[in-house]
Every structure is written in C-alpha cells, then in structure tokens.
Motif scaffolding. Sequence first.
Motif, short mmCIF file in Angstrom:
data_model
loop_
_atom_site.label_atom_id
_atom_site.label_comp_id
_atom_site.label_asym_id
_atom_site.label_seq_id
_atom_site.Cartn_x
_atom_site.Cartn_y
_atom_site.Cartn_z
N THR A 13 0.25 -1.13 0.03
CA THR A 13 0.16 -0.34 -0.17
C THR A 13 1.22 1.44 -0.19
O THR A 13 1.86 1.19 0.01
N ASP A 14 -0.09 2.38 -0.14
CA ASP A 14 0.94 3.41 0.37
C ASP A 14 2.00 3.90 0.93
O ASP A 14 2.95 3.87 1.20
N PHE A 74 -1.11 -2.51 -5.05
CA PHE A 74 -1.90 -0.92 -4.64
C PHE A 74 -1.62 0.79 -3.87
O PHE A 74 -2.23 1.34 -3.72
N ILE A 75 -0.66 1.05 -5.81
CA ILE A 75 0.28 2.29 -4.94
C ILE A 75 -0.42 3.23 -5.63
O ILE A 75 -0.59 3.23 -6.82
N SER A 76 -0.50 3.87 -5.10
CA SER A 76 -1.53 5.43 -5.82
C SER A 76 -0.94 6.35 -6.55
O SER A 76 0.84 5.95 -6.40
N PRO A 77 -1.12 6.80 -8.08
CA PRO A 77 -0.38 7.18 -8.64
C PRO A 77 1.00 8.78 -7.86
O PRO A 77 2.31 9.04 -8.47
N THR A 126 4.12 6.73 -6.52
CA THR A 126 5.06 6.42 -7.70
C THR A 126 5.63 7.43 -8.21
O THR A 126 6.96 7.31 -7.97
N GLN A 174 -0.80 -0.89 -11.14
CA GLN A 174 -1.43 -0.18 -9.41
C GLN A 174 -3.16 -0.34 -9.75
O GLN A 174 -3.59 -0.61 -10.07
N ARG A 175 -3.35 0.40 -8.58
CA ARG A 175 -4.80 0.55 -7.91
C ARG A 175 -5.54 1.11 -9.27
O ARG A 175 -6.21 0.82 -9.52
N SER A 176 -4.10 2.52 -9.88
CA SER A 176 -4.84 3.18 -10.32
C SER A 176 -4.19 2.86 -11.44
O SER A 176 -3.45 3.16 -11.97
N LEU A 213 -2.91 6.84 -14.61
CA LEU A 213 -1.77 7.95 -14.40
C LEU A 213 -2.25 9.66 -14.21
O LEU A 213 -2.29 10.04 -13.37
#
Length: 371
Positions: A245-246, A271-274, A277, A298-300, A303
């Motif tokens: 995760t983040d 599950f890393i957010s932009p 990243t 990833q989660r999103s 980007l």
Amino acid sequence: MTTPAKLITSNPDIKKYEEMDVDQLLAQLSPEEIQILAKEVDPDDSLLPPSQRCSYECSKEPTGPLNRKKLIEHINKQALETPDRPENKPYVPGTVRGKKWVPPQNVNQKNETEKIKIDLDDEYEVALNSATQEEIIDLAAILGFHSMMNQDQYHASLLNKGQPVGLGWDGVTKATQPKAFPPEPPNNTDPDESVRRLKDDDHTLIDLNWNNIKNISDEKFEQLFAALPNNTHLETLSLSNTGITDRIAVKLADALEKNATLKVVNVETNFISPPITVRLVKSLLKQKVIEEFRASNQRSQVLGNKIEMEITKLIEQNPTILRLGLHLEYNDARHRISAHLQRNLDRSRSRRMGHFARQYTGGWVVHHFAK
C-alpha cells in the motif's frame, strides 16, 4: 419601422380581415377571448416559455402538501379495485383464431456449385495438376492464404517440416488443441529467513524475490526496508503482487534513498497510488544506481497527464536508469522517456567499451588484443 403583422388565411369567409392589422384585432378581444385563443397556440412554439405551451389548466386549490407514500398506496389500491375489461370473445381451448401458420414444404434443391474457369498457361496448369495436396498447402502458405489452413499446417509449411499426418484440406475447420502447461510453482521463499540474511549482509543474497507471497504483514515489510540501507550485496528486489500500500511504499522510497547497491526494483501489481509512484521515482535520484524500475498495474490504471509529466521530468534527471516499467498514456511522455533511456543505454555501452582503452600522459592509447 416594422411592417405590421397581417392575417393570412385561405378561408373566403374571413378574407376581409386580411388587410387588417393583427394587433388591432387582438385589441378588440376581451380577456376571456384572449385566454381561449391562447389555448389554441402551437405548443411547439419555441418563443413561448414552457409554462405557456401546455393548454392544461387546473383551477382547483391545493388540498395539502404532497404525500408520496399515500399517493402510491392510493394508486395501487385503485388499480387493484378496478375490474379488468371483459374480453370480446372468451378463450376456448383448442380454438384457432386468425390465420394459422403453415410451414413451407421442403423443396429438395440441388446445390449446384458454379465452376470458375481460370485461364492459366500450359506450364502452370501442368504443374498444378500434378501437384500433391501437401505441395498445394505449402503454396497457399507462401502466398499468405491463412484462411485456407490451420495453424499447424501454416507453421509446418514455413518451417519446412512436412504436413501433419491426417490433416490435409479436411483439417481447416479443426481447431488446434491447446498445449497444457504446468501451473507456476508457488514462491517458497521464507520472508523471515530473507530478512535475517539481509540484516546480516549475506554476500550470497544478491536476488531477493517475494513475488506472489500472500499475507505478508506490514511489520515484515518494515523490517525488510529497515535492513536495506546497511546492505551492500543485494542487487535485485522483487515485490510484485504482495499487497503493498501507500504507507509501505513510502518506507520503501526512504530505503531506496539510502541503499547504494540495488540495481533492479520491481513493485508491479500492488496498490500504490500515482502520487506515491512519483515519490518512488524521485527516490531513485538520491543514489543514482538503480538501472531498472517496474511499477505498472497499480490501483489506478491511468496516472493522468500531471503525474506522467512529473515522472518524465524525474526520469530525464536520472543518468543511470535504463529500463522503466510504467504504463504511460500520453505520447509526449512516452517519447521523451524513450529518448532519455536510449541516451542512457548508449552512455552505458560507451562505459563498458572503455575498458579497452587506457589513459597515459601522452593521450589515449587503444589496445588491440590479438586472438
């Protein structure tokens, strides 16, 4: 000056009113007559407001506030109490009403195939008449007639292996049997043992692979990242599909800023957010030793333009990155990153070739090694 409106009609009884002004005619009407006339206005007139296009008027006073629940109950009760309309003709079992459908008679039509005559030279005609079925299939593969053969026949023709036995032209409609591949074995890496060896700076631990290991606790990740700054032998770190995760990714970014030996980092399918990243890509600029970084899926999935431009600027400042695994949507970011990675590859190739030269006082002397 505006032209006065005229009444245009084809009725001979009111022809005499054509020369009269419409405003004068309306001025002679009473308010009741004007109201009656307003009801006959074209409802599709876009010049009128919607409230005046509807001819329905209700003069009753409101009985009270709207109660939607009671209204629905009243409508349902009225629908249940209203009797159904009686049928004009009662239903009688077995009685056929209307025109009965009769299936068409089966007509045996002969499927006559129309033969197309192709005028060929004598040489080609003799060659095709004497050609075997396998040779015709090979010829179709060479000419690119993919729809006339299946995959086995096509690849056998290109590789010159001979046609499979029993296929021929009858095998066109047969699907190729899929090859059964054994499932990928599970990752048997022990996280506790890996962390212990990482803390002890084991010189044999060069590649650490935690891919696809489920239910790794956050404490275990924190122990792993806490041991990274003091390790001097680990070169490849793979953490794909481990549920990062983040919060854990930020700790990884802090560890990457302090480690000077890692060359490959893989955190795909997590599950890393932009924004985090971007934080990971920015951490690569601290030591400038990582050559490959992968963080796609990833989660999103998207980007965004702002995130991609930030990543592009950070990559253009990194002189050591050679491969980047990220899904970029915009062409500008892809082209700029691709051009920078190519420059880094050329620079790295030049450094590898530099061991053939030695610098002396008089300049560069290139040593040619004899075979």
